[in-house]
Write a protein that holds these residues in place. Structure first.
Motif, PDB file in Angstrom:
ATOM      1  N   PRO A 126     -36.941 -36.897   8.609  1.00  0.00           N
ATOM      2  CA  PRO A 126     -35.677 -36.364   9.143  1.00  0.00           C
ATOM      3  C   PRO A 126     -34.652 -37.430   9.509  1.00  0.00           C
ATOM      4  O   PRO A 126     -33.447 -37.149   9.513  1.00  0.00           O
ATOM      5  N   ASP A 127     -35.098 -38.646   9.812  1.00  0.00           N
ATOM      6  CA  ASP A 127     -34.174 -39.706  10.209  1.00  0.00           C
ATOM      7  C   ASP A 127     -33.620 -40.506   9.034  1.00  0.00           C
ATOM      8  O   ASP A 127     -32.870 -41.468   9.234  1.00  0.00           O
ATOM      9  N   PHE A 128     -33.968 -40.127   7.819  1.00  0.00           N
ATOM     10  CA  PHE A 128     -33.510 -40.849   6.635  1.00  0.00           C
ATOM     11  C   PHE A 128     -31.989 -40.769   6.533  1.00  0.00           C
ATOM     12  O   PHE A 128     -31.393 -39.692   6.557  1.00  0.00           O
ATOM     13  N   ARG A 129     -31.348 -41.947   6.418  1.00  0.00           N
ATOM     14  CA  ARG A 129     -29.893 -42.019   6.288  1.00  0.00           C
ATOM     15  C   ARG A 129     -29.522 -43.136   5.326  1.00  0.00           C
ATOM     16  O   ARG A 129     -30.245 -44.121   5.188  1.00  0.00           O
ATOM     17  N   LEU A 130     -28.356 -42.965   4.692  1.00  0.00           N
ATOM     18  CA  LEU A 130     -27.840 -43.949   3.751  1.00  0.00           C
ATOM     19  C   LEU A 130     -26.430 -44.367   4.152  1.00  0.00           C
ATOM     20  O   LEU A 130     -25.784 -43.710   4.979  1.00  0.00           O
ATOM     21  N   SER A 131     -25.937 -45.448   3.535  1.00  0.00           N
ATOM     22  CA  SER A 131     -24.601 -45.931   3.869  1.00  0.00           C
ATOM     23  C   SER A 131     -23.503 -44.991   3.372  1.00  0.00           C
ATOM     24  O   SER A 131     -22.354 -45.096   3.792  1.00  0.00           O
ATOM     25  N   LYS A 132     -23.843 -44.082   2.466  1.00  0.00           N
ATOM     26  CA  LYS A 132     -22.954 -42.991   2.076  1.00  0.00           C
ATOM     27  C   LYS A 132     -23.509 -41.710   2.692  1.00  0.00           C
ATOM     28  O   LYS A 132     -24.418 -41.082   2.124  1.00  0.00           O
ATOM     29  N   PRO A 133     -23.001 -41.294   3.851  1.00  0.00           N
ATOM     30  CA  PRO A 133     -23.592 -40.147   4.564  1.00  0.00           C
ATOM     31  C   PRO A 133     -23.651 -38.863   3.748  1.00  0.00           C
ATOM     32  O   PRO A 133     -24.524 -38.026   3.980  1.00  0.00           O
ATOM     33  N   GLU A 134     -22.745 -38.717   2.786  1.00  0.00           N
ATOM     34  CA  GLU A 134     -22.748 -37.500   1.982  1.00  0.00           C
ATOM     35  C   GLU A 134     -24.014 -37.365   1.141  1.00  0.00           C
ATOM     36  O   GLU A 134     -24.321 -36.269   0.645  1.00  0.00           O
ATOM     37  N   LEU A 135     -24.763 -38.451   0.984  1.00  0.00           N
ATOM     38  CA  LEU A 135     -25.993 -38.402   0.204  1.00  0.00           C
ATOM     39  C   LEU A 135     -27.221 -38.096   1.051  1.00  0.00           C
ATOM     40  O   LEU A 135     -28.303 -37.858   0.500  1.00  0.00           O
ATOM     41  N   ASN A 136     -27.086 -38.116   2.352  1.00  0.00           N
ATOM     42  CA  ASN A 136     -28.257 -38.002   3.230  1.00  0.00           C
ATOM     43  C   ASN A 136     -29.121 -36.780   2.934  1.00  0.00           C
ATOM     44  O   ASN A 136     -30.355 -36.865   2.953  1.00  0.00           O
ATOM     45  N   HIS A 147     -34.790 -44.823  -9.582  1.00  0.00           N
ATOM     46  CA  HIS A 147     -33.760 -45.868  -9.675  1.00  0.00           C
ATOM     47  C   HIS A 147     -32.396 -45.299 -10.043  1.00  0.00           C
ATOM     48  O   HIS A 147     -31.668 -45.866 -10.869  1.00  0.00           O
ATOM     49  N   ARG A 148     -32.003 -44.199  -9.407  1.00  0.00           N
ATOM     50  CA  ARG A 148     -30.744 -43.579  -9.804  1.00  0.00           C
ATOM     51  C   ARG A 148     -29.864 -43.185  -8.616  1.00  0.00           C
ATOM     52  O   ARG A 148     -28.940 -42.403  -8.768  1.00  0.00           O
ATOM     53  N   ILE A 149     -30.114 -43.753  -7.455  1.00  0.00           N
ATOM     54  CA  ILE A 149     -29.344 -43.366  -6.273  1.00  0.00           C
ATOM     55  C   ILE A 149     -27.983 -44.044  -6.254  1.00  0.00           C
ATOM     56  O   ILE A 149     -27.024 -43.516  -5.699  1.00  0.00           O
ATOM     57  N   GLY A 150     -27.869 -45.218  -6.863  1.00  0.00           N
ATOM     58  CA  GLY A 150     -26.587 -45.905  -6.915  1.00  0.00           C
ATOM     59  C   GLY A 150     -26.587 -47.269  -6.256  1.00  0.00           C
ATOM     60  O   GLY A 150     -25.560 -47.958  -6.256  1.00  0.00           O
ATOM     61  N   PHE A 151     -27.712 -47.686  -5.687  1.00  0.00           N
ATOM     62  CA  PHE A 151     -27.814 -49.045  -5.168  1.00  0.00           C
ATOM     63  C   PHE A 151     -27.659 -50.043  -6.309  1.00  0.00           C
ATOM     64  O   PHE A 151     -28.062 -49.778  -7.439  1.00  0.00           O
ATOM     65  N   TYR A 177     -27.865 -49.122   6.170  1.00  0.00           N
ATOM     66  CA  TYR A 177     -26.768 -50.091   6.131  1.00  0.00           C
ATOM     67  C   TYR A 177     -26.649 -50.815   4.792  1.00  0.00           C
ATOM     68  O   TYR A 177     -25.676 -51.546   4.569  1.00  0.00           O
ATOM     69  N   VAL A 178     -27.616 -50.654   3.904  1.00  0.00           N
ATOM     70  CA  VAL A 178     -27.571 -51.346   2.611  1.00  0.00           C
ATOM     71  C   VAL A 178     -26.489 -50.705   1.741  1.00  0.00           C
ATOM     72  O   VAL A 178     -26.479 -49.485   1.549  1.00  0.00           O
ATOM     73  N   ASP A 182     -22.627 -47.711  -6.649  1.00  0.00           N
ATOM     74  CA  ASP A 182     -22.354 -46.839  -7.790  1.00  0.00           C
ATOM     75  C   ASP A 182     -22.464 -45.378  -7.374  1.00  0.00           C
ATOM     76  O   ASP A 182     -22.887 -45.049  -6.261  1.00  0.00           O
ATOM     77  N   GLN A 183     -22.116 -44.495  -8.292  1.00  0.00           N
ATOM     78  CA  GLN A 183     -22.201 -43.066  -8.032  1.00  0.00           C
ATOM     79  C   GLN A 183     -23.648 -42.585  -8.091  1.00  0.00           C
ATOM     80  O   GLN A 183     -24.481 -43.132  -8.811  1.00  0.00           O
TER      81      GLN A 183
END
Length: 553
Positions: A126-136, A147-151, A177-178, A182-183
């Motif tokens: 539940p605490d998983f978060r990314l630097s693009k919040p719209e992807l959470n 290997h397709r998230i956009g990092f 914070y990483v 990419d899209q």
């Protein structure tokens, strides 16, 4: 790993099978034949020829499986230069070959109804978060393995590469914070970091750590008694020691040398074990290959995972690359190279192949499955000779498939010579530019201080004086706070760009470019010095800001 031919050479320039073999084929009696004996003889002769063509390579091990039978589990060369011979029981770090094990762990949990491939990661974390919040809420379990998230390539690897003192929980806390460049699901970018997340999904869904789950639910069931899920558990007395070239002039140039006295000394990846922690032997890994080729079936008739889950792990999720296909000079070039879940899937010489590779300091390796022929093999090495690995993987695949007419050893030797020439010229150009470079715009003391990146943490720069008399040296000293090996002198290079000279020459140096505002450095950006740098030194993803006195972390 990337599709480029780099030291870590994780992805094969080929790949495997139209469908998993059916259960009848998986259960067929496996008996060696005269043809199998001839196959082993051909592979054995080829490995010896390849090692003769790359004489600095200390050890190679080969595991070969066909129709469920281990035809070959053999070591060649020595575990250490001047030391004992390698054999079928010698341990190697296999790094990212581990990714398929993590995918299989999740497949087992999918079969048990505890995980769904296309459920959001936050279902389990539940605490998983990314630097693009719209992807959470959008990133799924499947995404973490694809290997397709956009990092960007290798983004976040400095959290654990080279050996870091971070815990797994600290790595997970830094994920948000990483930077993502990419899209979402648009293109392939190799990403170890999301396999760490996948390992934590295994832990959350099973109630066991990733390594305990892998040990009890995979290694023990397959009878892989010599394999360990964490590099620090590898017995140095049974291990092939890591070897590499540390210059001069650059890393991956110069004489072959032992990098350290154990696997764990160069590869303590406890915090990122789900991305690359396994150490194994050719005999043990042959059992893993046989299980994969059998669609998850075990010799006793039970299953490690279902046929449906096996097919899902091999189903492509993202395009890695595409081309017009093979040529005379590139006979292994794929029309389409894809990534599934923990496996690369592509065509090779008109057939489908499933493959993966792995690279750790002092080790590179590969696993190749040719399901249409119910065959597969592994190549483990204890040095960083990527073109030898390429020659072995492609050459052995050709032998298994009955293809002939291309000399992978000679081609590798040619490419190695050309690459060495380019690297030496690049090193000379880098040094010449430093010698002719402009002086820094400010006194050295102005660059000293604490510099902070949102995901990595702190890097400190201080003025330091060492030695006496003519050996006395005064300058700037840089240290990465969480990575013990990344510390050394920070030398003026060109204007407000400096370069590191890490004391540990196994590590890759970086350029540090400071931005000046108001008469003082306020931010800094980094990039690797060497054109041959391993992508896991993702210096380019750091965004350093000066920490002013009295400002809390």
């Amino acid at each position: 790993m990337s599709i480029r031919l780099t030291r870590r050479a994780a992805l094969f320039t080929s790949a495997g099978a139209a469908a998993l073999p059916g259960s009848a084929l998986a259960r067929q009696a496996a008996t060696a034949t005269p043809d199998d004996a001839a196959l082993v003889d051909q592979v054995d002769a080829y490995v010896k020829r390849a090692m003769a063509g790359f004489p600095d390579q200390p050890a190679v091990s080969i595991g070969l499986v066909k129709n469920g039978e281990t035809l070959m589990a053999r070591g060649y060369g020595v575990r250490e230069i001047g030391g004992a011979a390698a054999d079928e029981n010698t341990l190697f770090a296999i790094a990212s070959n581990t990714k398929a094990v993590t995918a299989a762990a999740l497949a087992i949990l999918v079969d048990e109804g505890k995980v769904k491939w296309d459920a959001p990661v936050r279902t389990y974390l539940p605490d998983f978060r990314l630097s693009k919040p719209e992807l959470n809420d959008m990133v799924t379990v499947r995404d973490t393995l694809s290997h397709r998230i956009g990092f960007g390539l290798g983004a976040g690897d400095l959290l654990f590469w080279p050996n870091s003192d971070r815990t797994r929980a600290e790595v997970m806390a830094a994920v948000q914070y990483v930077p993502i460049e990419d899209q979402f699901r648009a293109r392939y970018h190799y990403c170890n970091l999301m396999f760490v997340v996948a390992g934590q999904v295994v832990a959350a869904a099973s109630g066991m750590t990733w390594e305990d789950f892998v040990q009890t639910r995979i290694l023990d069931r397959l009878g892989m008694n010599e394999t360990v899920p964490l590099a620090r558990l590898a017995d140095p007395a049974r291990s092939a020691l890591p070897h590499g070239r540390v210059g001069p002039p650059l890393r991956y140039q110069g004489a072959m040398t032992v990098l350290d006295r154990s696997i764990a000394a160069v590869w303590n990846w406890d915090s990122a074990a789900a991305a690359g922690g396994v150490c194994t032997t050719p005999g043990d890994w042959a059992k893993w290959i046989a299980c994969q080729l059998a669609g998850g079936a075990l010799p006793d008739g039970s299953r490690l995972f279902s046929e449906a889950a096996g097919r899902e792990m091999w189903r492509p999720n993202i395009i890695v690359s595409s081309s017009a296909g093979p040529t005379g000079e590139l006979p292994g070039r794929a029309i389409a190279s894809t990534y599934a879940m923990g496996w690369q899937v592509q065509d090779y010489r008109g057939e489908r192949m499933i493959t993966h590779g792995g690279g750790a300091p002092g080790y590179i390796s590969g696993t190749v499955l040719i399901p249409g022929r119910n065959a597969g093999f592994s190549v483990f090495t204890n040095a960083e000779e990527s073109l030898l690995l390429r020659a072995l993987r492609s050459g052995i695949a050709d032998i298994v498939m009955g293809k002939a007419g291309f000399d992978w050893v000679a081609d590798g030797q040619k490419l190695q010579a050309e690459g060495n020439t380019r690297s030496i010229a690049a090193a000379a150009e880098i040094d010449a530019k430093q010698a002719a470079g402009a002086s820094p715009s400010l006194p050295l003391s102005a660059y000293a201080g604490t510099w902070r990146d949102p995901w990595y943490g702190d890097i400190t720069i201080e003025q330091r004086t060492e030695g006496r008399g003519r050996g006395r040296k005064t300058g700037l000293w840089l240290a990465f706070s969480r990575t013990p090996a990344l510390k050394g002198w920070l030398e003026p290079y060109d204007g407000d760009t400096f370069r590191t000279r890490f004391v540990d020459r196994r590590e890759e140096d970086a350029f540090v470019t400071f931005a000046i505002a108001g008469g003082m450095p306020v931010t800094a950006a980094l990039k690797g010095v060497s054109p041959d740098i391993d992508f896991s030194y993702d210096y380019q993803d750091l965004r350093l800001t000066r920490v002013l006195a009295g400002v809390a972390g």
